[in-house]
Every structure is written in C-alpha cells, then in structure tokens.
Design an enzyme around this catalytic site. Structure first.
Site, short mmCIF file in Angstrom:
data_model
loop_
_atom_site.label_atom_id
_atom_site.label_comp_id
_atom_site.label_asym_id
_atom_site.label_seq_id
_atom_site.Cartn_x
_atom_site.Cartn_y
_atom_site.Cartn_z
N LYS A 168 11.89 -12.25 -3.65
CA LYS A 168 10.94 -13.33 -3.93
C LYS A 168 9.70 -12.77 -4.61
CE LYS A 168 7.41 -16.15 -1.92
NZ LYS A 168 6.56 -15.72 -3.05
N GLU A 241 3.77 -2.80 3.05
CA GLU A 241 2.82 -2.12 2.15
C GLU A 241 1.65 -3.08 1.97
OE1 GLU A 241 3.06 0.84 1.26
OE2 GLU A 241 5.17 1.38 1.31
N CYS A 275 -3.33 -1.91 -5.30
CA CYS A 275 -3.49 -1.51 -3.89
C CYS A 275 -4.01 -0.08 -3.86
CB CYS A 275 -2.18 -1.64 -3.16
SG CYS A 275 -0.86 -0.71 -3.93
N GLU A 376 -11.44 -4.99 1.31
CA GLU A 376 -10.74 -4.53 0.11
C GLU A 376 -11.35 -5.26 -1.10
OE1 GLU A 376 -6.58 -5.81 -0.33
OE2 GLU A 376 -6.20 -3.94 -1.39
P1 NAD Z 1 -0.23 -12.06 -0.38
O1 NAD Z 1 -0.16 -11.40 0.95
O2 NAD Z 1 -0.96 -13.34 -0.48
O3 NAD Z 1 1.25 -12.37 -0.93
C1 NAD Z 1 2.23 -11.37 -1.09
C2 NAD Z 1 3.61 -12.03 -1.10
O4 NAD Z 1 3.88 -12.54 0.22
C3 NAD Z 1 3.72 -13.24 -2.03
O5 NAD Z 1 5.02 -13.26 -2.61
C4 NAD Z 1 3.54 -14.42 -1.08
O6 NAD Z 1 4.11 -15.62 -1.55
C5 NAD Z 1 4.24 -13.92 0.16
N1 NAD Z 1 3.80 -14.53 1.42
C6 NAD Z 1 2.57 -15.02 1.72
N2 NAD Z 1 2.55 -15.48 2.99
C7 NAD Z 1 3.79 -15.26 3.50
C8 NAD Z 1 4.39 -15.50 4.78
N3 NAD Z 1 3.72 -16.06 5.80
N4 NAD Z 1 5.68 -15.14 4.97
C9 NAD Z 1 6.38 -14.55 3.97
N5 NAD Z 1 5.86 -14.31 2.74
C10 NAD Z 1 4.60 -14.65 2.51
O7 NAD Z 1 -0.80 -10.94 -1.35
P2 NAD Z 1 -1.26 -11.09 -2.86
O8 NAD Z 1 -2.59 -11.75 -2.88
O9 NAD Z 1 -0.14 -11.66 -3.66
O10 NAD Z 1 -1.42 -9.53 -3.25
C11 NAD Z 1 -2.57 -8.80 -3.05
C12 NAD Z 1 -2.50 -7.95 -1.80
O11 NAD Z 1 -1.36 -7.10 -1.84
C13 NAD Z 1 -3.69 -7.01 -1.66
O12 NAD Z 1 -4.15 -6.97 -0.34
C14 NAD Z 1 -3.12 -5.66 -2.05
O13 NAD Z 1 -3.80 -4.54 -1.57
C15 NAD Z 1 -1.75 -5.76 -1.51
N6 NAD Z 1 -0.91 -4.78 -2.18
C16 NAD Z 1 -0.47 -3.71 -1.47
C17 NAD Z 1 0.30 -2.74 -2.08
C18 NAD Z 1 0.84 -1.55 -1.31
O14 NAD Z 1 1.78 -0.96 -1.78
N7 NAD Z 1 0.30 -1.21 -0.17
C19 NAD Z 1 0.61 -2.87 -3.44
C20 NAD Z 1 0.12 -3.96 -4.14
C21 NAD Z 1 -0.64 -4.92 -3.49
#
Ligand code: NAD
Length: 473
Positions: A168, A241, A275, A376
C-alpha cells in the site's frame, strides 16, 4: 490497483484525485480501495505464495534479476510520474527509480545464498537442522516521502525470500508505485507475487487481515503505535521504521567543507522530507562561524521550483499541511528568540503561488524546549546550536525521544569512537554523508521503531526458523 497481475478498480467503484504539489493540478484519478480490495489482494498473494515459495531459490533469483533489469530500462518513464505526484526534482526521482531496480537486484543476489544449519545433537542416532522458511503473505505500508525506495526496502527482501506481498503506497503517491510494480510484472514477475492496493482505508485493512502474517510499516511514530497495537490482535510480526530527529555534531578539528556538504544534502535533499536527515546541528565554538557561513552559502544555491524544471534544486513540500507544520515549528523557535540566518519564509510570486514551496531555512539561537529540538522537523529547516565540547554535544544529541540516524564530524579518532559508542541511534556516520547503504542494516531505536531494512538482516526478517530433528539414522 494491481491484483493478481491485473490493473483493477476498487470494488466500491470509488476514486480520488492525485494532485501535483508544485501546481495543484490533477495528475490522475485512481481507485479508492477498501477492505474488500485488500481481501482480494491477500487471497491473490496467498495463492501466489503456494508456487512462488516453492520455486528453487536460484530460479527465483533469475526471475527477480530479469524483472529488476526491466525496471531499470524504465527509469525515464517512472521518474517524471514520481516528480508530478510527489514534488521532488527530476534528478531526485531518477535516483529513486534507479534505486528501486537496484534494490530488487541486491536482494535477488541473496535469494540462493542464505541457508540453514546442521546442529549436532547429544544422541548420535539423531541429527538436528535449522531450516529457514518464508513467512507467507506480507503487508508493506509506505509513506509519501520516498515512495519507491521505501516500497523496495520491503518488497525486495520479502519476495527474494519467497514471500508474497500486499503493498500500500501513501494515498498521495500511488502512481509511481503502480508504474514500478507494473514494470516488474512486465519483466517476468509472476502474477500475485506483489499486489498493490490504493486508498487511505487499505492500511488498517492490511494490518487486520487474517491471511497477512507480517507488517512492515514506514511512517510516523503515532501511526507505528497504532499499527503495532492492531497487529498484536493477530500476533503478526512487525517492522516499524518511524520518525527521526537525527543529531549531527561538528567538532573544531573537522573537515568543515565536507561537513557543510553532508549537512546541506542531509537536511535539504527531498525538500527536507526524509526520515534520515540532519535535523539538529551541534557545532563546537571554534568551528561555528565558519561552518554556518558555508551552510548559508550552500542554502543560497538551492533554488526552489517545480521539480520538472531543470533549474530547480529543491521541489515544493508535498502537502499544504506539511508546509504549515514546518512553518509553525520555525515560528515557535523565532517567537522564543531564535534567528533565521537564512530563509524562514516562502518564495513568492509567479509559480510559487500555486504550489507548496518553502525556502531552505537555517535557524540559530533556538532555545531549549523549542519544537525544532523536541519534534521531528519534516521539511527543509535546520536548527543550529553552539556547543563547548563533545560532552555537551553528546548530551544534547541524546536528549531526544528519537533514535534513527546520527553523525559526527571530527578528525580525532578517540572522539569519533566515543560518539559511535554513545550516540543513541540505529546508525552513526563518521565524516560521511548520511546515506543508507544496501549492505548495512538500517533501522531505529527508541521512538524511531525497530526491525531492520537493508542488509542480510532485512532478508532474515522475512524468514522464519524451523528446527528439525531426524531420528533413527
Ligand atoms: P504516516 O504515518 O501518516 O503514513 C504512513 C503510511 O501509513 C501511509 O501509507 C498511511 O496511509 C498509512 N497509515 C496511516 N495510518 C494507518 C493505520 N492506522 N493503519 C495502517 N496504515 C496506516 O506517515 P507519512 O506522513 O506518510 O510519512 C512521514 C513519516 O514517516 C515521518 O514521521 C517520517 O520520519 C517517517 N519515515 C520514516 C522512515 C524510516 O525509515 N524510519 C522513512 C521515511 C519516513
């Protein structure tokens, strides 16, 4: 969406628009999937698992290599799709599309190299084996900042180890993911091995689907907590992650040119939406002025603009909400007495009025407790602080709920080694650019999550060990 090798609509027939963050224009309209679509995809993946997991590993490796090579021939097709839906520059999109193919190939190489063990048992008429088996259907949930890299980080080790996947992408970046998976299938990946579902609602449906045995999520820390709680109900394995706020320490004796380059790339690449990024900078007094001057000079060269324009050095932010969040964090610092030494606002006029553009920003004298230190900052804004010595740098660096990346610049090996030992993070770079290498396990500690992507470690996390005893021999 892509289920069992075919492009498909949502069962509900619903769709939504994907918009270009640089112009606000509609790029495409895609299905808004739901639980019924996840169910179809999970069953397709389960059917594919029965044959994919039983292929000889060298055959699986061959198929994946051919499919990866096909993706690499499509980089110029995929990159503009990514730029239009995500906002990043075409150069950044090319790197990412290329990395997708390379990542599949890297794990394909491992498919027939990982093996189990023979274990001697006390009774010599028996012998023990530890065999490794794929887990089954795996769920991969990806954010919008690096849609392809972060999809490949999950899909590549999963399928190399013989699993199948329901993937997804973030709802705002589905198109480049569809293009990559379609290219894998055109390149020979059997149908059903990777299925793509779209739409906000599909994330929760993946986490709760009974056929899906493992969930790999990249996303924010609050999402990670929700996913882990939901996954616990089905006792699923999870890899999380999550967010980060990587500290970088620069000591007086450092190579300041190298440090300035790495910090600039580390903070401003992908418009700061990474990230792994230099998000807090601690500079020793003797190096402070010279380093700041170099950083400001580099920031001045980062012309914001539409990612499709070859002169742009930094695309827009991905959404209006993300931009508002970063602006509020910078404002909070300035309200508390900090000073923006570069940027701090939006570029204005012309094309800038239509997209979510922001200036690269460097802020000094940010007081303790300001949001830029405690949260962050997911955009191109960097707080900088003067430190007396390494002790102070390490104390401040570790004063964070996060523990993803970290870096130090010094020519003193004892100082570097102390930082390696004491920085609370899943990765420490010493005098090096913050890049996640295929060969090294990558993942966080503290509120940045757990589990690894990249490296042999990631492959192993897509397998289960099984002990076997042969008797009567
Ligand atoms: P997000 O958590 O809003 O969404 C990430 C994904 O999870 C999306 O596909 C979203 O639709 C899905 N999602 C959201 N709620 C969910 C739920 N309850 N159940 C299942 N899936 C769900 O994050 P974002 O705003 O898209 O991305 C930014 C964040 O991601 C930042 O905090 C960043 O640091 C983190 N990030 C971490 C890494 C890493 O490797 N550690 C890499 C890139 C981004």
């Amino acid at each position: 969406m892509i289920i069992e090798g075919e492009r498909t609509k949502a069962e509900s027939g619903k769709t939504y628009e994907v918009r270009n963050p640089a112009t606000g224009e509609v790029v495409d309209e895609v299905p808004a999937g739901g639980a019924a679509d996840v169910d179809r995809a999970a069953h397709a993946a389960a059917r594919a698992f029965t044959t994919w997991s039983k292929l000889p590993a060298n055959k699986r490796a061959d198929i994946l290599h051919r499919a990866a090579q096909h993706v690499l021939t499509k980089v110029e097709h995929i990159a503009p799709i990514l730029t239009k839906e995500q906002g990043k520059t075409l150069l950044e999109s090319r790197i990412e599309a290329q990395r997708f193919g390379e990542n599949i190939a890297w794990f394909a190489d491992l498919a027939d190299k990982i093996h189990g063990e023979h274990v001697r048992l006390p009774d010599l008429t028996t012998y023990g084996l530890v065999i490794r088996k794929p887990i089954g259907v795996c769920g991969a949930i990806v954010p919008w900042n690096f849609p392809l890299t972060l999809a490949a980080n999950k899909v590549a080790p999963a399928i190399a180890a013989g699993n199948t996947v329901v993937l997804k992408p973030a709802s705002t970046t589905p198109l480049s993911t569809l293009a990559c998976i379609e290219a894998l299938i055109e390149g020979g990946l059997p149908e059903g091995v990777v299925n793509v579902v779209l739409g906000q609602a599909t994330g929760e449906a993946i986490v709760s689907h009974p056929l899906i045995r493992k969930i790999a999520l990249t996303g924010s820390t609050p999402t990670g907590k929700k996913v882990m709680a939901r996954a616990a109900e089905g006792l699923k394995k999870v890899t999380l992650e999550l967010g980060g706020s990587d500290p970088c320490i620069v000591l007086d004796d450092a190579d300041l040119e190298g440090a300035a380059r790495a910090i600039s790339v580390g903070r401003f690449f992908n418009c700061g939406q990474a990230c792994l990024a230099v998000k807090r900078l601690y500079v020793q007094e003797g190096a402070y002025d010279a380093l700041l001057e170099k950083l400001v000079a580099r920031a001045a060269k980062l012309k914001p603009g539409n990612g499709m324009d070859k002169d742009s050095r930094m695309g827009p932010m991905h959404t209006e909400t993300q931009r508002s969040e970063v602006e509020a964090q910078v404002k909070d610092a300035v309200d508390r007495g900090a000073k923006a030494v570069f940027g701090g606002g939006r570029p204005n006029g012309g094309e800038y009025e239509r997209g979510w553009f922001i200036e690269p920003t460097i802020v000094e004298n940010v007081p303790d407790g300001a949001r830029m230190w405690t949260e962050e900052v997911f955009g191109p804004a960097l707080p900088v602080r003067k430190i007396k010595d390494l002790d102070e740098g390490l104390r401040l660096a570790n004063d964070s709920q996060y523990g993803l990346g970290s870096s130090i610049w010094t020519t003193n090996m004892a100082a570097a080694h102390r930082a390696v030992e004491e920085l609370e993070a899943g990765y420490t770079w010493v005098n090096a650019l913050q890049i996640a290498h295929d060969e090294l396990p990558f993942g966080g500690t503290k509120q940045s999550g757990f589990g690894k992507e990249h490296g042999v470690e990631a492959y192993l996390q897509y397998t289960e060990e099984k002990s076997v005893v042969y008797g009567g021999v």
